[in-house]
Design an enzyme around this catalytic site. Structure first.
Site, short mmCIF file in Angstrom:
data_model
loop_
_atom_site.label_atom_id
_atom_site.label_comp_id
_atom_site.label_asym_id
_atom_site.label_seq_id
_atom_site.Cartn_x
_atom_site.Cartn_y
_atom_site.Cartn_z
N LYS A 121 0.81 -1.21 0.00
CA LYS A 121 0.00 0.00 0.00
C LYS A 121 0.85 1.27 0.00
CE LYS A 121 -0.73 0.47 4.98
NZ LYS A 121 0.12 1.66 5.08
N THR A 122 1.98 1.26 0.73
CA THR A 122 2.84 2.44 0.73
C THR A 122 3.38 2.71 -0.66
OG1 THR A 122 3.48 1.97 3.02
CG2 THR A 122 4.86 3.50 1.79
N ASP A 181 -3.86 7.51 4.75
CA ASP A 181 -3.28 6.18 4.91
C ASP A 181 -3.78 5.58 6.22
OD1 ASP A 181 -1.69 3.96 4.56
OD2 ASP A 181 0.14 4.92 5.30
N GLU A 182 -3.74 4.24 6.34
CA GLU A 182 -4.19 3.53 7.54
C GLU A 182 -5.58 4.01 7.96
OE1 GLU A 182 -2.68 1.03 8.42
OE2 GLU A 182 -0.52 1.24 8.18
N GLN A 227 -7.15 -5.02 9.97
CA GLN A 227 -6.06 -4.57 10.83
C GLN A 227 -6.47 -3.41 11.73
OE1 GLN A 227 -1.94 -4.74 9.07
NE2 GLN A 227 -3.06 -4.83 7.15
N ARG A 235 2.92 -10.39 10.41
CA ARG A 235 4.23 -9.72 10.51
C ARG A 235 5.34 -10.64 10.02
NH1 ARG A 235 2.45 -5.58 9.63
NH2 ARG A 235 0.55 -6.80 9.40
#
Length: 698
Positions: free
Chosen positions: A35-36, A214-215, A253, A637
């Site tokens: 996504k980044t 974002d997020e 998330q 992770r």
């Protein structure tokens, strides 16, 4: 820059998200889906199309994420980014308030209270309203005030809370007198400006034609509201405006409800921007298929989620290893030995490991085991020494001694310890300083000479005593060596120990601990003075050094050391090898989170506690689903290898308690798991051991 450079290496769904720059866009970006990369490529693509930097606003949640985003855009575009706004929500609020806040009656050089400052201000407001802070859960009071400010809760008309509403109003009043803001004000005051001054909203709405968040799953209701106002413009007539807004997030998330995050904002976004386009990013570039299949198996048990299925082109990968140690000591030893073994036999480095825990309370035994194996490690999320109130107080004296025009430091310590300078006197000084556009110290100089009719003899005496103290200390400290001894004398002169005893009259142990911290500060100054590389051991070089040391770093993982952290702190990070420790019922899902959520939901259904406070939209949620999302985040992770440990017994309240494995373990498809078997440790020669040690540390 060639526009295609930013998108040529993207997969089809990523490219679709990058090229869709007009109108509302919802990108559901699964864990590890790049996504980044998509966000930065999207910004680079817009700049390549000729969109001015000044028209783009990108909001995220950590300074690290903002810096990384800006760096990647710069690498893609090879342009100086002087006018691009990439910030956290709160730093954007600060930037805006530094320009606009005078409209609300504050001065532009306002200070920002951290948690310890806020707690102290709440205690002061309680005293002024006749409420004793001793025995009060000040954290809970602060949480209540935060929810009131951000709109998550409200005082019900006609049913005023006879204790806390007056204290809240006094706290708010004191903040304004001290020209200070707390963390919630950085979002609440921009919204107040937008509501009270439509031209201010119009200015920001007109400037930022392209907004990205974002997020997005971590946004709170107040953050969503701020974003929505900027995108839609003035409330009157702005409701039908949809604008160019792109939000990127993953409802799977969403793990921060305890700090106001509301996963329902995705639903709110769909409601408020009905013409939106939705794009899902489901290809994972981080983990093996084994790890992704395990994560999908767990999260699919949540009902309140957008359907998505992560997949990977990396391949199968190693099975997930599950270990049932007898107790937390055996668990810690297993983790430490396994890390040492993997470094020796499989050429991993220490920085490749992440040890994830549900709570900080599980860290001690693991730290001891790592130390026993001589394994370097770092703990994320600890409190900085320089953020303790007692340390900040002493440093504020030194900074004011160095610069008497520093209003922030002056207001912090003008009545610490208490010296009879009341709020009324501070109000008069602030009014004079604002009227004559001068620093507070200069206003006090004028008051000292009784050149203003506002002031009385008692005001003059109290202020004169304080100014004489600072002036005397300036003579003693400025430009002279022996700084540590001067600071020790300063602490004695202001009698800070008596202040601590008074503040913590019910807890002398805490007062002693805080005073010991001051002694540690003085010792650190002494060590700095003795350093042969320090050529000028006086006040100004020391303050410059402290400013650099006390700047927090939210970067998370540290290279060359094993990363020990809570699952919450691990979000956004990735490690080749992950250990999820303490995977037991009562820890994950955590019993306290389940109980607190149940109480909140019951309170919401009954109309609040005694009818005094009404809950907001985020009160009722599924605690088991959030705990499952947390476990999902922990699993995702891992890149190559995942270990999960679940103790048979764990020591609690001075006794061994039988433990049951986390129910989430049973949600992982059985064919992906193998139980770890104890094996005898390999016997190797000392020469071989040191050879392997050198390889893993290299």
């Amino acid at each position: 820059m060639k526009t295609l450079d930013a998108v040529s290496t993207l997969n089809p769904r990523q490219m679709e998200a990058v090229l869709q720059t007009e109108g509302p866009l919802l990108i559901i970006a699964g864990a590890g889906s790049g996504k980044t990369r998509v966000i930065t490529a999207r910004i680079a693509h817009m700049l390549g199309k000729g969109v001015p930097q000044s028209e783009i606003l990108a909001l995220t949640f950590t300074n690290k994420a903002a810096a990384e985003m800006e760096t990647r855009v710069k690498e893609l575009t090879r342009l100086p980014l002087k006018n691009l706004t990439v910030k956290t929500f709160h730093s954007f609020g600060v930037q805006m308030l530094r320009v606009e806040i005078e409209a609300l009656g504050y001065r532009k050089n306002f200070s920002i209270y951290d948690e310890s400052d806020r707690t102290q201000a709440i205690k002061e407001a309680m005293r002024e309203k006749g409420v004793r802070p001793e025995g009060t859960d000040l954290y809970a009071v602060g949480a209540l005030f935060s929810k009131i400010k951000t709109g998550e809760e409200r005082w019900i008309a006609g049913r005023e809370n006879t204790v806390w509403k007056p204290v809240f109003e006094e706290y708010q009043y004191n903040l304004k007198v001290y020209n200070a803001l707390d963390f919630d004000d950085l979002l609440a005051l921009p919204i107040e400006l937008f509501e009270r001054f439509p031209p201010v909203l119009d200015k920001y709405h007109s400037r930022y034609r392209y907004v990205m968040v974002d997020e997005f799953q971590d946004t709170s209701l107040i953050q969503y509201r701020l974003m929505k106002m900027i995108v839609k413009g003035a409330v009157s007539g702005g409701e039908n405006v949809e604008g160019n807004i792109c939000v990127v997030g993953d409802d799977d998330q969403s793990i921060y409800s305890w700090r106001g995050a509301n996963y329902k904002n995705i639903i709110n976004f769909e409601r408020d921007f009905p013409s939106l386009r939705e794009i899902k990013l489901e290809q994972n570039y981080r983990s093996t298929s084994t790890i992704l299949e395990a994560a999908n198996g767990v999260i699919s048990n949540n009902k309140n989620r957008k359907d998505k299925q992560l997949w990977s082109g990396i391949g199968g990968g190693k099975p997930i290893e599950l270990f049932f140690p007898e107790n937390e000591g055996e668990e810690a030893d297993f983790i430490a030995r396994q890390i040492a073994s993997l470094c020796i036999h499989e050429n991993y480095r220490y920085g490749d490991f992440g040890i994830l825990l549900r709570t900080n309370s599980l860290m001690q035994r693991i730290e001891e085991a790592l130390l026993a194996q001589n394994i370097p490690y770092t703990v994320s999320g600890g409190t900085s020494f320089f953020s303790f109130k007692e340390i900040k107080d002493v440093l504020s004296y030194l900074r004011l001694i160095g610069n008497t025009d520093d209003d922030v430091q002056l207001l912090r310590i003008i009545n610490t310890p208490r010296r009879g300078i009341g709020r009324g006197t501070i109000e008069k000084i602030s009014a004079l300083a604002k009227r004559e556009n001068r620093p507070l110290w200069q206003a006090m100089e004028k008051m000292r000479r009784l050149e203003d009719a506002l002031f009385e003899i008692t005001d003059q005496e109290d202020i004169n005593d304080f100014m004489l103290l600072i002036e005397k200390q300036r003579e003693e400290i400025l430009g002279r060596k022996g700084l540590s001894q001067k600071v020790r004398a300063l602490v004695e002169t202001i009698d800070y120990w008596s202040y601590l005893v008074t503040e913590y009259s019910k807890n002398e142990k805490l007062a002693r601990w805080k005073f010991l911290n001051i002694q540690k500060l003085i010792e650190s100054i002494e060590n700095w003075e003795k350093n042969p590389d320090v050529t000028d051991p006086t006040l100004y070089p020391y303050l410059n050094r402290i400013s650099l040391l006390s700047q927090g770093d939210d970067s998370g993982e540290v290279k060359g050391k094993v990363n020990l952290m809570t699952i919450h702190a691990a979000k956004g990070l990735e490690f080749p090898v992950v250990f999820i420790a303490g995977a037991e019922d009562g820890l994950i899902p955590h019993s306290r989170s389940m109980e607190d959520a149940e109480e909140n939901n019951e309170s919401a259904m009954e109309g609040g506690d005694g009818g005094e406070i009404a809950d907001g939209e985020n009160a009722a949620f599924s605690p088991i689903e959030e705990e499952r999302r947390l476990f999902y985040v922990a699993i995702t992770r891992a890149r190559d290898k995942l270990y999960i440990t679940s103790c048979k017994k764990r020591r609690r309240s001075q006794q061994d308690v039988e433990c049951v494995p986390s129910p989430f373990i049973a949600e992982i498809p059985a064919h992906l798991i193998q139980e770890h078997q104890k094996v005898e440790e390999e016997v190797i020669s000392p020469q071989e051991f040191f050879a392997r040690l050198e390889r893993r540390s290299g």
